[in-house]
Scaffold this motif. Structure first.
Motif, mmCIF file in Angstrom:
data_model
loop_
_atom_site.group_PDB
_atom_site.id
_atom_site.type_symbol
_atom_site.label_atom_id
_atom_site.label_comp_id
_atom_site.label_asym_id
_atom_site.label_seq_id
_atom_site.Cartn_x
_atom_site.Cartn_y
_atom_site.Cartn_z
ATOM 1 N N PHE A 141 0.801 -1.230 0.000
ATOM 2 C CA PHE A 141 0.000 0.000 0.000
ATOM 3 C C PHE A 141 0.831 1.277 0.000
ATOM 4 C CE2 PHE A 141 -2.669 -3.229 2.133
ATOM 5 C CZ PHE A 141 -3.731 -3.251 1.240
ATOM 6 N N GLY A 142 2.124 1.182 0.271
ATOM 7 C CA GLY A 142 2.977 2.367 0.283
ATOM 8 C C GLY A 142 3.197 2.896 1.691
ATOM 9 N N GLN A 143 4.345 3.521 1.887
ATOM 10 C CA GLN A 143 4.723 3.999 3.215
ATOM 11 C C GLN A 143 3.787 5.083 3.738
ATOM 12 O OE1 GLN A 143 8.870 5.092 3.443
ATOM 13 N NE2 GLN A 143 9.582 3.166 2.500
ATOM 14 N N SER A 144 3.378 5.991 2.876
ATOM 15 C CA SER A 144 2.582 7.134 3.329
ATOM 16 C C SER A 144 1.213 6.729 3.857
ATOM 17 C CB SER A 144 2.409 8.144 2.187
ATOM 18 O OG SER A 144 1.714 7.562 1.098
ATOM 19 N N ARG A 145 0.692 5.579 3.429
ATOM 20 C CA ARG A 145 -0.622 5.133 3.898
ATOM 21 C C ARG A 145 -0.525 4.257 5.148
ATOM 22 N NH1 ARG A 145 -3.997 2.498 -0.888
ATOM 23 N NH2 ARG A 145 -5.499 2.373 0.845
ATOM 24 N N VAL A 146 0.587 3.573 5.326
ATOM 25 C CA VAL A 146 0.716 2.624 6.434
ATOM 26 C C VAL A 146 1.271 3.288 7.696
ATOM 27 C CG1 VAL A 146 1.899 0.519 7.200
ATOM 28 C CG2 VAL A 146 0.956 0.664 4.879
ATOM 29 N N ILE A 147 2.193 4.224 7.534
ATOM 30 C CA ILE A 147 2.895 4.788 8.689
ATOM 31 C C ILE A 147 1.978 5.498 9.690
ATOM 32 C CG2 ILE A 147 4.560 6.554 9.395
ATOM 33 C CD1 ILE A 147 6.275 5.779 7.004
ATOM 34 N N PRO A 191 -1.292 5.421 10.834
ATOM 35 C CA PRO A 191 -2.063 4.678 11.840
ATOM 36 C C PRO A 191 -1.187 3.878 12.791
ATOM 37 C CG PRO A 191 -2.328 3.702 9.649
ATOM 38 C CD PRO A 191 -1.658 5.016 9.459
ATOM 39 N N PHE A 192 -0.078 3.331 12.289
ATOM 40 C CA PHE A 192 0.835 2.604 13.165
ATOM 41 C C PHE A 192 1.457 3.541 14.198
ATOM 42 C CE2 PHE A 192 0.364 -0.893 10.334
ATOM 43 C CZ PHE A 192 0.871 -2.013 10.968
ATOM 44 N N ALA A 193 1.816 4.749 13.779
ATOM 45 C CA ALA A 193 2.437 5.709 14.691
ATOM 46 C C ALA A 193 1.483 6.097 15.820
ATOM 47 C CB ALA A 193 2.881 6.953 13.925
ATOM 48 N N VAL A 194 0.215 6.309 15.499
ATOM 49 C CA VAL A 194 -0.769 6.693 16.512
ATOM 50 C C VAL A 194 -0.958 5.576 17.538
ATOM 51 C CG1 VAL A 194 -3.195 7.232 16.906
ATOM 52 C CG2 VAL A 194 -1.978 8.320 15.012
ATOM 53 N N ILE A 195 -1.142 4.351 17.074
ATOM 54 C CA ILE A 195 -1.364 3.226 17.987
ATOM 55 C C ILE A 195 -0.125 2.981 18.838
ATOM 56 C CG2 ILE A 195 -1.877 0.762 18.138
ATOM 57 C CD1 ILE A 195 -3.426 1.057 15.497
ATOM 58 N N THR A 232 3.411 -2.651 16.894
ATOM 59 C CA THR A 232 3.158 -1.468 16.061
ATOM 60 C C THR A 232 4.417 -0.651 15.799
ATOM 61 O OG1 THR A 232 2.517 -0.222 18.048
ATOM 62 C CG2 THR A 232 0.757 -1.286 16.782
ATOM 63 N N SER A 233 5.569 -1.169 16.233
ATOM 64 C CA SER A 233 6.840 -0.490 15.943
ATOM 65 C C SER A 233 7.291 -0.854 14.531
ATOM 66 C CB SER A 233 7.912 -0.895 16.958
ATOM 67 O OG SER A 233 7.594 -0.429 18.243
ATOM 68 N N LEU A 234 7.326 0.123 13.664
ATOM 69 C CA LEU A 234 7.705 -0.125 12.274
ATOM 70 C C LEU A 234 9.219 -0.241 12.135
ATOM 71 C CD1 LEU A 234 5.305 2.435 10.565
ATOM 72 C CD2 LEU A 234 5.098 -0.050 10.527
ATOM 73 N N MET A 275 9.581 9.131 18.060
ATOM 74 C CA MET A 275 8.905 8.185 17.176
ATOM 75 C C MET A 275 7.798 8.866 16.387
ATOM 76 S SD MET A 275 5.829 6.418 16.861
ATOM 77 C CE MET A 275 5.178 6.589 18.524
ATOM 78 N N PHE A 276 6.935 9.573 17.079
ATOM 79 C CA PHE A 276 5.755 10.156 16.443
ATOM 80 C C PHE A 276 6.153 11.225 15.427
ATOM 81 C CE2 PHE A 276 1.608 12.408 16.492
ATOM 82 C CZ PHE A 276 0.807 11.314 16.209
ATOM 83 N N ALA A 277 7.064 12.098 15.799
ATOM 84 C CA ALA A 277 7.478 13.171 14.894
ATOM 85 C C ALA A 277 8.226 12.625 13.682
ATOM 86 C CB ALA A 277 8.346 14.183 15.643
#
Length: 400
Positions: free
Chosen positions: A74-80, A82-86, A117-119, A181-183
């Motif tokens: 799906f690409g990095q911009s779509r996956v990152i 929601p994972f960062a928020v959780i 959820t850690s990428l 992480m979030f930033a």
């Protein structure tokens, strides 16, 4: 040494994703030791601290290939995002559970979500480099630079989290890791221009771990991860036993510092021997470098020994990622590199657990024998399975 790195960052968006990747990767050197420092300060048990850190790493090890597959599809911009928020919410829950003295299962549960959820930020950054410099000698230099970035993070991260947790507040180290992480992840997701294009999956294997060479590399990095996980925890206890717990981060920084120096040198060289031979030689040096730490009892001498022991880390990681890039089809590249991170994560988890148990049973200095044994195992697996790396070397450029 500077020559090969000159011009590496010339290109639209390269500096932006490199900086975002650096910030987003900082927590990988902070969360494990931050959990150990927080829980051991509250409970007095290194075994519990190591077990929670191990659970977090196991969850990361399981989740990294799955998130890597989502990124490839799906690409990095779509996956990152929601994972960062959780991930941020789970890390906050872990700190809250510790602060409120909730039952231990809450620590494990939140730690599992943090890990899952850690990428694998390093894999995503290296995938971007592979698109930009794939097929050229600059890719070796780019991977060397990324290995140096990893070690800069492992030099500064443990020292930073240790100072924050021991001098200011036990929670401060993990809180700062959360912000990084979030930033960093959101900034990386915003760099759409350099993200790898989504490609149709064409591999008959289905998953990179079924490629024999990737399976062998994963086994090697499983053992190497056990070294890293055990050294991290044992070194904290080693410093604590000598009344200098605050020095633990600096001892770990020395370990990563040796790797950082060797990474800069290794990436500046144009090698004439094959990747396979470079990989095996680096593994052997890695095991030999760990031998002295078993016999050292002084913290200052240990810092120097750990610095020397770290010299072979970067060359081993650089060649491993280079081999992975050649073994894995482009449509599965992020997942393929994530399997290396997964193997390291499982190894770190096992090493943290074993290190905690052995430290409490036999003392920190004796527990280092486990780290040495894991390094020897990595060498044995690497030499025994090196034949799986010969075919890719023959079918692609052997020198870089």
């Amino acid at each position: 040494m500077v020559g090969p790195y000159r011009g590496l960052f010339n290109g639209p968006g390269i500096k932006a994703f490199v900086l975002a990747g650096f910030v987003g990767r900082m927590p990988m050197s902070m969360i494990g030791i931050g959990i150990v420092l927080l829980i051991s300060a509250l409970t007095g048990s290194y075994a519990t601290a190591g077990a929670v850190a191990a659970a977090t790493n196991v969850a990361f090890a399981v989740g990294a290939p799955l998130s890597g597959r989502l990124v490839d599809r799906f690409g990095q911009s779509r996956v990152i995002p929601p994972f960062a928020v959780i991930n941020a919410l789970a890390l906050a829950a872990l700190m809250l559970s510790a602060g409120l003295r909730l039952p231990d299962w809450t620590l494990y549960a939140s730690g599992l979500v943090v890990g899952a959820t850690s990428l694998s930020v390093g894999s995503m950054v290296r995938a971007r480099w592979s698109v930009i410099h794939g097929g050229s000698s600059k890719l070796h230099t780019a991977f060397a630079f990324e290995s140096v970035v990893d070690e800069v993070i492992f030099v500064t991260g443990p020292a930073l989290v240790t100072v924050l947790a021991t001098e200011l507040n036990p929670y401060m180290g993990l809180a700062v890791a959360l912000v990084f992480m979030f930033a960093g992840l959101l900034a990386l997701a915003a760099q759409r221009r350099t993200q790898p294009p989504v490609q149709e999956v064409k591999s008959a294997n289905g998953t990179p771990i079924l490629i024999p060479g990737i399976a062998m590399l994963s086994c090697v990095y499983l053992a190497m991860g056990a070294v890293f996980g055990s050294v991290d925890l044992i070194t904290v206890a080693f410093a604590d036993e000598r009344g200098a717990k605050g020095a633990a981060g600096f001892l770990l920084a020395a370990f990563a510092g040796g790797s950082m120096v060797s990474g800069l040198w290794f990436g500046s060289r144009h090698w004439r021997i094959s990747l396979r031979r470079r990989f095996i030689r680096a593994l052997c040096v890695f095991a030999l470098g760990l031998l002295p730490i078993v016999f050292i009892g002084d913290a200052r001498i240990m810092a120097a020994a750990l610095f020397l022991a770290g010299f072979a880390i970067s060359p081993t990681l650089i060649t491993g990622f280079s081999l992975t890039e050649r073994l894995v089809p482009p449509s599965l590249l992020t997942e393929g590199m994530a399997w290396i991170s997964t193997a390291l994560g499982f190894g770190v988890a096992a090493g943290a657990w074993a290190g905690g148990r052995l430290t409490e049973a036999y003392g920190a200095s004796n527990a280092y024998v486990f780290s040495l044994g894991a390094a020897v195992l990595a060498v044995m697996v690497g030499i025994g399975g090196s034949g799986f790396l010969r075919l890719p070397e023959a079918s692609s450029p052997a020198k870089s």
